[in-house]
Enzyme design. Structure first.
Site, short mmCIF file in Angstrom:
data_model
loop_
_atom_site.label_atom_id
_atom_site.label_comp_id
_atom_site.label_asym_id
_atom_site.label_seq_id
_atom_site.Cartn_x
_atom_site.Cartn_y
_atom_site.Cartn_z
NE ARG A 56 -5.43 -1.13 7.52
CZ ARG A 56 -5.07 -0.38 6.50
NH1 ARG A 56 -3.96 0.32 6.54
NH2 ARG A 56 -5.80 -0.33 5.41
CE1 TYR A 184 -10.70 -0.87 12.98
CE2 TYR A 184 -8.46 -0.82 12.11
CZ TYR A 184 -9.80 -1.12 11.96
OH TYR A 184 -10.24 -1.67 10.79
CE LYS A 193 -5.23 -5.59 6.77
NZ LYS A 193 -5.44 -6.13 5.42
CG HIS A 213 -4.03 -6.35 1.17
ND1 HIS A 213 -4.45 -5.06 0.94
CD2 HIS A 213 -4.87 -6.84 2.12
CE1 HIS A 213 -5.48 -4.79 1.71
NE2 HIS A 213 -5.77 -5.84 2.43
CB SER A 235 -8.51 -1.47 3.01
OG SER A 235 -7.18 -1.83 3.28
CB CYS A 237 -11.84 -2.64 -3.04
SG CYS A 237 -11.21 -0.96 -3.10
CG ASP A 264 -7.27 -8.87 4.56
OD1 ASP A 264 -7.51 -8.05 3.66
OD2 ASP A 264 -6.62 -8.58 5.59
NE ARG A 362 -12.67 -3.13 9.18
CZ ARG A 362 -11.80 -3.45 8.22
NH1 ARG A 362 -11.56 -4.69 7.92
NH2 ARG A 362 -11.17 -2.50 7.55
C1 OXD Z 1 -7.75 -3.66 5.78
C2 OXD Z 1 -8.30 -4.81 6.51
O1 OXD Z 1 -7.83 -2.53 6.28
O2 OXD Z 1 -8.32 -5.90 5.92
O3 OXD Z 1 -7.21 -3.88 4.68
O4 OXD Z 1 -8.71 -4.66 7.66
MN MN Z 2 -7.18 -5.93 4.13
#
Ligand code: OXD
Ligand code: MN
Length: 587
Positions: A56, A184, A193, A213, A235, A237, A264, A362
């Protein structure tokens, strides 16, 4: 939009398997996707994004409103008309010779009172195929929408992937999203998002709910009672791993089970019972591949065995995929995420290790693949929350777990979250940044108003979930993690639930309540007392500095910022001082 983008043709996505199959074949035909070895990876495909387009791009992401103050210091801002006009220049003719796909999608089960509908126009088959996984997309959504229903207008074009003309624009006042010059996922799967967090957070404030989130998980105890937790982490974690956690052996034997509701995003609404109810608006997982393996996340591994799209991992000549800290040894050779030939041990001119998979590579997988998907995950009413957990990645300072004193203090704990940057964000790895409620990149309006909204939600909740903070990432002097993490995190979650349900005592510290000695169930785990002490140590001098840092952070929001949170700074400082003074006197 078609007049502006000038596509060669327009195709409506109906959500049928036949159409999806045709698009997969077309994408493989043009080389946009690679069909993986179907024996090992049935229904799976591979895609590589441009090398300058792998995460991102928060610096190119804007909230566009009439007044700058409505976007707040937490967002990049552009005036609405200016943003439309600049982006229109980039969209103009951007789909010439291409197909424009029209993707009607629902975030949340079709027809749920929680759900929101969007329509994404895109010139990318990759986007369409991903949206068919991460959202509920197709004709059924149009039927639900009816002739005059409200929906989010989403426009995306890869254009020529020029990073100098890349823009991810949100127009909350118009319920509109425009994304151009990126391919992306986080920038282009506009239901995720962009809609489910940035636009939804704005709508939530207006309509009296919250978009967060957060993962959502159910924990079933040996008596068969399932309690639900929502947890916010920045993100990369470990939200996906936590949401799919496998209980440690002694817990498993006693009958503990984990049920995944979402990994998420959580939409939170107040129920008629005065509790907070959580719904996962997504239909799939868009997880980070490196580090995913049968130890860190066996259920995640099972979820990606079929019907999955892999992006920017390593590809081998026989249609296999691989990533760092994955399941298998690296293949002898393959093609790396950037399209270059790769073999184990490869380094750049400065001797740095060159990974085969991008650190932010991903997988996109249907939620239905998850072996422990909760039977409630598609319940249109959501699930009732017992606890909310905030967490960051902090090598020092933050204890393994603590409970806030009340909702207001919990909002303060969330508002002062900070975390070390990971590969999911563009920026310097490891740098600490404030990331309130893990929403810094995703809050679609001024965060001062967002904090006020959190405080007001608490006032409306007769039976609010209890708020906790965790840190799995504390390290010792040799830089080793103090806590084993992964499945063992259930030990902490179990304490959280017992605490939230008033079934166990706690020790009061200046930060909040921590487990009593022997409060955490450590059966079968070899963590010595000294390590536990270090996991819960609170360095008063460090925290006093931290409070000052919180104040400075809050001050940037100026007059809109809720005074109640400044009062929490003062209260924390007061709680820290007596200990500090006593220690100074002793020293
Ligand atoms: C992020 C995702 O970047 O979930 O938080 O892709
Ligand atoms: Mn996320």
């Amino acid at each position: 939009m078609a007049e502006m983008c000038k596509p060669k043709r327009i195709i409506w996505i109906d959500g049928s398997r036949e159409q999806q199959k045709k698009l997969e074949e077309e994408a493989v035909g043009t080389g946009e996707m690679v069909c993986l070895n179907q024996e090992k990876w049935p229904g799976c495909f591979y895609h590589r994004t441009a090398v300058n387009d792998v995460a991102r791009t928060e610096h190119l992401t804007y909230i566009c409103t009439r007044h700058k103050g409505d976007a707040g210091p937490n967002n990049n801002w552009m005036a609405t008309e200016e943003a439309y006009s600049i982006a229109a220049g980039y969209f103009n003719g951007s789909m010439r010779g291409r197909t424009m796909y029209v993707v009607p999608f629902s975030m949340g089960p079709i027809g749920s009172p929680f759900s929101k509908i969007g329509v994404e126009l895109t010139d990318s088959i990759y986007v369409v195929l991903n949206m068919l996984i991460v959202t509920r997309a197709g004709s059924a959504v149009l039927e639900q929408l009816g002739p005059d229903g409200e929906f989010t207008r989403c426009l995306h074009s890869k254009a020529d992937l020029d990073e100098n003309k890349r823009l991810i624009l949100h127009f909350p006042e118009d319920n509109t999203i425009w994304s151009v010059n990126s391919g992306y996922g986080g920038n282009v799967l506009l239901g995720k998002k962009c809609l489910s967090l940035r636009i939804a957070s704005y709508l939530g404030r207006q309509e009296g709910w919250m978009a967060e989130h957060m993962l959502i998980m159910g924990i079933e105890n040996p008596e068969g009672r399932i309690s639900y937790i929502a947890a916010a982490f920045p993100s990369a974690c470990g939200k996906t791993n936590l949401a799919m956690l496998v209980p440690p052996e002694p817990f498993r034997q006693r009958g503990y089970k984990v049920w995944t509701v979402g990994d998420d995003i959580a939409w939170l609404k107040i129920g008629s019972d005065g509790r907070l109810w959580a719904l996962n608006p997504e239909n799939g997982l868009f997880g980070v591949a490196p580090g995913t393996n049968c130890h860190s996340n066996p259920n995640g591994m099972a979820s990606i065995r079929k019907d999955t799209i892999f992006t920017n991992v390593l590809l081998t000549a026989n249609g296999d995929v691989w990533w760092e800290q994955g399941e298998d040894d690296p293949p002898a050779a393959g093609t790396a995420w950037d399209g270059r030939p790769w073999k184990p041990g490869l380094t750049d001119e400065s001797g740095n290790h060159l990974p085969g998979a991008h650190p932010n590579s991903r997988f996109t997988a249907p939620m239905a693949n998850c072996p422990i998907a909760s039977p409630e995950w598609e319940n249109p009413a959501g699930v009732p929350l017992t606890a909310i957990v905030f967490g960051g990645r902090c090598s020092t300072r933050v204890p393994l777990v603590f409970q806030s004193f009340d909702w207001k203090h919990g909002v303060y704990v969330g508002a002062t979250m900070s975390s070390e940057l990971t590969a999911a964000q563009f920026g310097k790895l490891g740098k600490v940044r404030h990331d309130p409620m893990a929403m810094l990149p995703f809050c679609g309006y001024n965060m001062a108003d967002y904090f006020t909204h959190w405080l007001e939600m608490g006032e409306r909740l007769a039976n609010p979930p209890k708020i906790f903070h965790v840190n799995w990432f504390r390290r010792d002097h040799e830089d080793r993690f103090l806590w084993p993490g992964y499945g063992e995190n259930l030990r902490v979650l179990e304490w959280i639930l017992r605490r939230a349900e008033g079934e166990t005592g706690a020790v009061k510290t200046p930060l909040g309540y921590i487990p009593e000695r022997d409060g955490l169930n450590l059966e079968g785990l070899s963590v010595d007392d000294a390590t536990i002490a270090r996991l819960f140590a609170i360095d008063t001098a460090v925290w006093l500095k931290e409070v000052e840092d919180h104040r400075q952070f809050f001050k940037q929001f100026e007059r809109r910022f809720p005074a109640a949170l400044f009062a929490e700074c003062d209260a924390l400082e007061k709680r820290l001082r007596p200990i500090n003074m006593a220690r100074d006197m002793k020293g």
